[in-house]
Design an enzyme around this catalytic site. Structure first.
Site: not given
Length: 291
Positions: A17, A108, A127, A152
């Site tokens: 990445e 996001g 998402a 999360h």
């Protein structure tokens, strides 16, 4: 090719990445770092949005060059926070025309410059909404989604978090790339629990080497120290004794041990957060044994 079709062709694999530098004047140096990492033969590479508020245009330009000039298989990150369907169509059409076949679909973070921002009433709240949108309008697009082994921060519980990840996969996500973690047991337990609720797609562990104390502090600020397990305090002790040089040495050793341990455990592959630093990534992978 779609990444979901590539994953079964090589085991184990490595993916990388990158983040696009905001200042285009630094792009030649960035592409030099990418070129150095081609020796690792990554199965695919992903590109985040531009650092420091860069635009989607940076991501689009970079994934296009990675594919056409360097012969890599790129995946563009795409967030839907505050986005309209028209804006998403614009980006998806542009990457399609550029020959890019893969996106990582993300919600996001809330925009920092919008006071009182709320996901309530947004065209895309989750998402999974973005995944469904892409699958419905761009059926040939490869779609990855993100997972968080440490849960999360907005989830009420780990079980709730797993449920929402399954929802993203059911909406059309073809594989999962996890956010960083520092204890392999967290990832292995995460995979086990996802399999138990019927998530069968590949779950690729994301590993980030810590190369300085500021990086560790930044991560802790975003995710809390809990994401480190006890590793944060170990980094602090190393920094107190030897500064960032000691932190870098420890961070590279820890990342190397994580990657080796994951491969030994039979993971399909490893996704390495490069921080755009070829030397660090090569140091890790040159010390890995494929058994």
């Amino acid at each position: 090719m779609r990444i979901a079709d590539l994953i079964p062709t090589r085991r184990p694999f490595l993916s990388l990445e990158f983040f696009p530098p905001k200042d285009r004047g630094t792009w030649p140096k960035f592409f030099e770092e990418v070129e150095k990492l081609k020796v690792l033969d990554p199965l695919f590479v992903s590109v985040t949005y531009g650092a420091g508020g860069g635009t989607q245009a940076n991501t689009l330009d970079i994934v296009t060059r990675l594919k056409n000039d360097l012969g890599l298989e790129p995946m563009a990150h795409l967030t839907c926070v505050g986005a309209s369907s028209d804006a998403l169509h614009g980006f998806l059409q542009a990457i399609t025309e550029a020959g890019i076949q893969n996106v990582l679909a993300l919600r996001g973070d809330p925009p920092k410059n919008v006071e009182g921002f709320s996901f309530e009433g947004q065209e895309f709240r989750h998402a999974s909404d973005l995944v469904g949108f892409i699958r419905g309008h761009y059926p040939d697009m490869g779609i990855g989604v993100a997972g968080i082994p440490t849960m999360h921060p907005e989830s009420a519980s780990l079980s709730d978090d797993l449920k929402w990840l399954k929802y993203k996969v059911d909406a059309g996500g073809q594989f999962v790339v996890t956010q960083l973690f520092f204890e392999n047991g967290l990832y292995l337990d995460y995979v086990r629990r996802l399999r138990e609720i019927g998530v069968g797609v590949p779950i690729v562990p994301g590993i980030m080497p810590i190369l300085g104390m500021k990086s560790a502090e930044f991560i802790a600020g975003l995710n809390g120290r809990a994401v480190f397990g006890g590793f944060y305090e170990t980094l602090e002790a190393a920094f107190a004794k030897g500064g960032d040089a000691a932190v870098r040495e420890l961070g590279l050793a820890h990342a190397t041990a994580q990657v080796q341990g994951l491969l030994d455990a039979g993971v399909p592959g490893v996704h390495l957060y490069t921080l755009n630093r070829a030397e660090a990534c090569l140091s890790i992978m040159n010390n890995i044994t494929i058994r």
